[in-house]
Design an enzyme around this catalytic site. Structure first.
Site, PDB file in Angstrom:
ATOM      1  N   HIS A  59     -12.658   3.376  -0.807  1.00 49.96           N
ATOM      2  CA  HIS A  59     -12.703   2.428   0.316  1.00 49.96           C
ATOM      3  C   HIS A  59     -13.410   1.127  -0.083  1.00 49.96           C
ATOM      4  O   HIS A  59     -13.925   0.398   0.772  1.00 49.96           O
ATOM      5  CB  HIS A  59     -13.390   3.032   1.547  1.00 49.96           C
ATOM      6  CG  HIS A  59     -12.630   4.140   2.189  1.00 49.96           C
ATOM      7  ND1 HIS A  59     -13.246   5.239   2.745  1.00 49.96           N
ATOM      8  CD2 HIS A  59     -11.293   4.358   2.341  1.00 49.96           C
ATOM      9  CE1 HIS A  59     -12.337   6.063   3.226  1.00 49.96           C
ATOM     10  NE2 HIS A  59     -11.135   5.558   2.977  1.00 49.96           N
ATOM     11  N   ASN A  64       0.876  -1.172   0.000  1.00 52.04           N
ATOM     12  CA  ASN A  64       0.000   0.000   0.000  1.00 52.04           C
ATOM     13  C   ASN A  64       0.906   1.213   0.000  1.00 52.04           C
ATOM     14  O   ASN A  64       1.412   1.629   1.038  1.00 52.04           O
ATOM     15  CB  ASN A  64      -0.906  -0.025   1.233  1.00 52.04           C
ATOM     16  CG  ASN A  64      -1.898   1.129   1.267  1.00 52.04           C
ATOM     17  OD1 ASN A  64      -1.809   2.073   0.483  1.00 52.04           O
ATOM     18  ND2 ASN A  64      -2.834   1.078   2.192  1.00 52.04           N
ATOM     19  N   GLY A 115     -13.845   4.282  13.498  1.00 55.76           N
ATOM     20  CA  GLY A 115     -15.045   3.465  13.624  1.00 55.76           C
ATOM     21  C   GLY A 115     -14.893   2.312  14.592  1.00 55.76           C
ATOM     22  O   GLY A 115     -15.824   1.965  15.327  1.00 55.76           O
ATOM     23  N   GLY A 119     -11.813   6.622   9.205  1.00 60.27           N
ATOM     24  CA  GLY A 119     -10.404   6.733   9.541  1.00 60.27           C
ATOM     25  C   GLY A 119      -9.971   8.156   9.274  1.00 60.27           C
ATOM     26  O   GLY A 119     -10.761   9.084   9.390  1.00 60.27           O
ATOM     27  N   ARG A 149      -9.699  16.570   5.331  1.00 60.43           N
ATOM     28  CA  ARG A 149     -10.550  16.864   4.182  1.00 60.43           C
ATOM     29  C   ARG A 149     -11.924  17.335   4.652  1.00 60.43           C
ATOM     30  O   ARG A 149     -12.503  16.788   5.586  1.00 60.43           O
ATOM     31  CB  ARG A 149     -10.691  15.624   3.287  1.00 60.43           C
ATOM     32  CG  ARG A 149      -9.484  15.378   2.404  1.00 60.43           C
ATOM     33  CD  ARG A 149      -9.577  14.026   1.716  1.00 60.43           C
ATOM     34  NE  ARG A 149      -8.799  13.022   2.426  1.00 60.43           N
ATOM     35  CZ  ARG A 149      -8.844  11.716   2.174  1.00 60.43           C
ATOM     36  NH1 ARG A 149      -9.647  11.256   1.237  1.00 60.43           N
ATOM     37  NH2 ARG A 149      -8.102  10.875   2.855  1.00 60.43           N
ATOM     38  N   GLU A 157      -7.841  -4.588   4.833  1.00 58.62           N
ATOM     39  CA  GLU A 157      -7.697  -4.325   3.405  1.00 58.62           C
ATOM     40  C   GLU A 157      -6.570  -5.139   2.781  1.00 58.62           C
ATOM     41  O   GLU A 157      -6.668  -5.555   1.621  1.00 58.62           O
ATOM     42  CB  GLU A 157      -7.467  -2.828   3.182  1.00 58.62           C
ATOM     43  CG  GLU A 157      -8.687  -1.992   3.534  1.00 58.62           C
ATOM     44  CD  GLU A 157      -8.420  -0.499   3.485  1.00 58.62           C
ATOM     45  OE1 GLU A 157      -8.789   0.136   2.480  1.00 58.62           O
ATOM     46  OE2 GLU A 157      -7.834   0.023   4.439  1.00 58.62           O
ATOM     47  N   ARG A 173      -2.301  -1.883  -3.794  1.00 54.36           N
ATOM     48  CA  ARG A 173      -3.497  -1.063  -3.623  1.00 54.36           C
ATOM     49  C   ARG A 173      -3.364   0.185  -4.490  1.00 54.36           C
ATOM     50  O   ARG A 173      -2.382   0.922  -4.397  1.00 54.36           O
ATOM     51  CB  ARG A 173      -3.673  -0.650  -2.168  1.00 54.36           C
ATOM     52  CG  ARG A 173      -4.923   0.215  -1.958  1.00 54.36           C
ATOM     53  CD  ARG A 173      -4.861   0.995  -0.681  1.00 54.36           C
ATOM     54  NE  ARG A 173      -6.069   1.812  -0.506  1.00 54.36           N
ATOM     55  CZ  ARG A 173      -6.092   2.946   0.187  1.00 54.36           C
ATOM     56  NH1 ARG A 173      -4.994   3.405   0.750  1.00 54.36           N
ATOM     57  NH2 ARG A 173      -7.210   3.620   0.300  1.00 54.36           N
TER      58      ARG A 173
END
Length: 368
Positions: A153, A6, A305, A183, A214, A354, A64
């Protein structure tokens, strides 16, 4: 064994996965790429990673990639032509895809004798219906430049939705759920029968929920207003939304743990940041409940989460008339199911993985 990479702009996370025994295998992160005190580039990061691995046991490398555009809706073997297309897609994800591409190029040079497979965050959302993926803009313009809602995601949503079905002991094909991936980046996805039918991120990972840095949803005219009123260039205005908005813009901290600590100490900026964050989630839960019609489960996953009980409670507060409630004791204990036994909608906390999801997709793409 599959090496999963990743690659971001300044870090490379890695994990060696045996699909038959996912608990085994090395993992780690090389950080501060191109920064003082770090390695100079992705090639050096890969050299550091591979120096600590037995590469003779690596059968494939899974990468990824955040944005696959409309071109890649399933895992793809990496070759020169495919990489050329990825470069063309960079404007769709300028903060994410360049690091992924750099990681692929470095890994291909370091491990030329094994297949490399790219797995795309956007691929899971290829099932979005036209009404959900289409922006109300000039159709010739959107067709020419590929402007549509892609969603992100997806790799997380894929494995989390499957794990939720296992947790509930019900077939995935029968379940309607909302997955809240919270996240540093955050998204909400409505999933019907294992397929994405609506998601909060759009053309880029900027749209939707409030995130670490963001902004999520804003009036598009904010950008032109900042240009006129503050004299900001378009790039500088977007920078405000991408890197100086979200929790950081509201409270000065992009980490939810810091926000929660400051909120508990009475910091009004942290309290407002928390309230805005949870209000946005609640709004999307209500909207996606309407999209799905029947809702069986709400699933919290990813760093916030899975670990921030106050966020889970506040985000679903006031929804008991819809059959959505959170049991305080179960929530505080971070139980897998945090709703009461008699709740109409099951509220779950399901860890994402992931890297395993990427390895599974690489294994399926290459075959036994």
């Amino acid at each position: 064994m599959i090496l999963v990479l990743n690659s971001g702009s300044s870090s490379v996370k890695f994990r060696v996965v045996d699909v038959a025994d996912p608990s085994a295998g090395q993992r780690g992160t090389v950080e501060r790429i191109g920064e003082p005190g770090g390695v100079p580039d992705h090639a050096a990061a890969l050299e550091e990673i591979l120096g600590g691995l037995d590469t003779s046991g690596i059968d494939a490398v899974g990468h990824r990639v955040v944005h696959g555009g409309s071109r890649f809706t399933e895992p793809a073997l990496v070759d020169d032509a495919m990489l050329s297309v990825l470069h063309e897609l960079t404007p769709l994800a300028p903060l994410h895809n360049p690091g992924g591409i750099a990681g692929i190029e470095a890994a291909r040079a370091a491990l030329p004798g094994v297949p490399h497979v790219a797995v795309f965050d956007t691929a899971f959302h290829a099932t979005l219906p036209a009404a959900a993926r289409t922006y109300a803009l000039d159709r010739d313009l959107t067709a020419r430049f590929g402007i549509r809602r892609y969603g992100f995601h997806g790799t997380s949503c894929d494995i989390v939705s499957r794990r939720t079905a296992e947790l509930l002991g019900r077939p995935l094909a029968e379940l309607n759920m909302i997955v809240l991936h919270l996240g540093n980046g955050a998204s909400a996805t409505a999933i019907r029968g294992g397929a994405s039918v609506e998601t909060s991120m759009g053309l880029t990972p900027l749209e939707g929920l409030v995130m670490g840095t963001r902004s999520g949803d804003v009036d598009p005219a904010v950008l032109s207003y900042l240009h006129r009123a503050a004299g900001l260039s378009s790039a500088a205005a977007e920078e405000q939304l991408q890197r100086h908005g979200g929790l950081k813009g509201l409270s000065g901290a992009n980490d939810m743990r810091t926000v929660l600590s400051r909120r508990a100490a009475g910091d009004p900026d942290a309290s407002l940041a928390f309230d805005v964050y949870c209000h946005r989630i609640r709004k999307y839960v209500g909207a996606y409940h309407a999209v799905l019609g029947r809702l069986d489960a709400i699933v919290f996953t990813a760093g916030v989460g899975e670990h921030a009980a106050p966020v889970r409670a506040a985000a679903l507060e006031g929804l008991s008339s819809w059959g959505i409630t959170v049991d305080a004791d179960r929530n505080a204990a971070h139980a897998s199911v945090i709703s009461p036994d008699d709740a109409r909608v099951t509220v779950c906390v399901v860890p994402t993985d992931e890297e395993l999801a990427i390895a599974e997709q690489v294994h399926a793409r290459l075959g036994p």
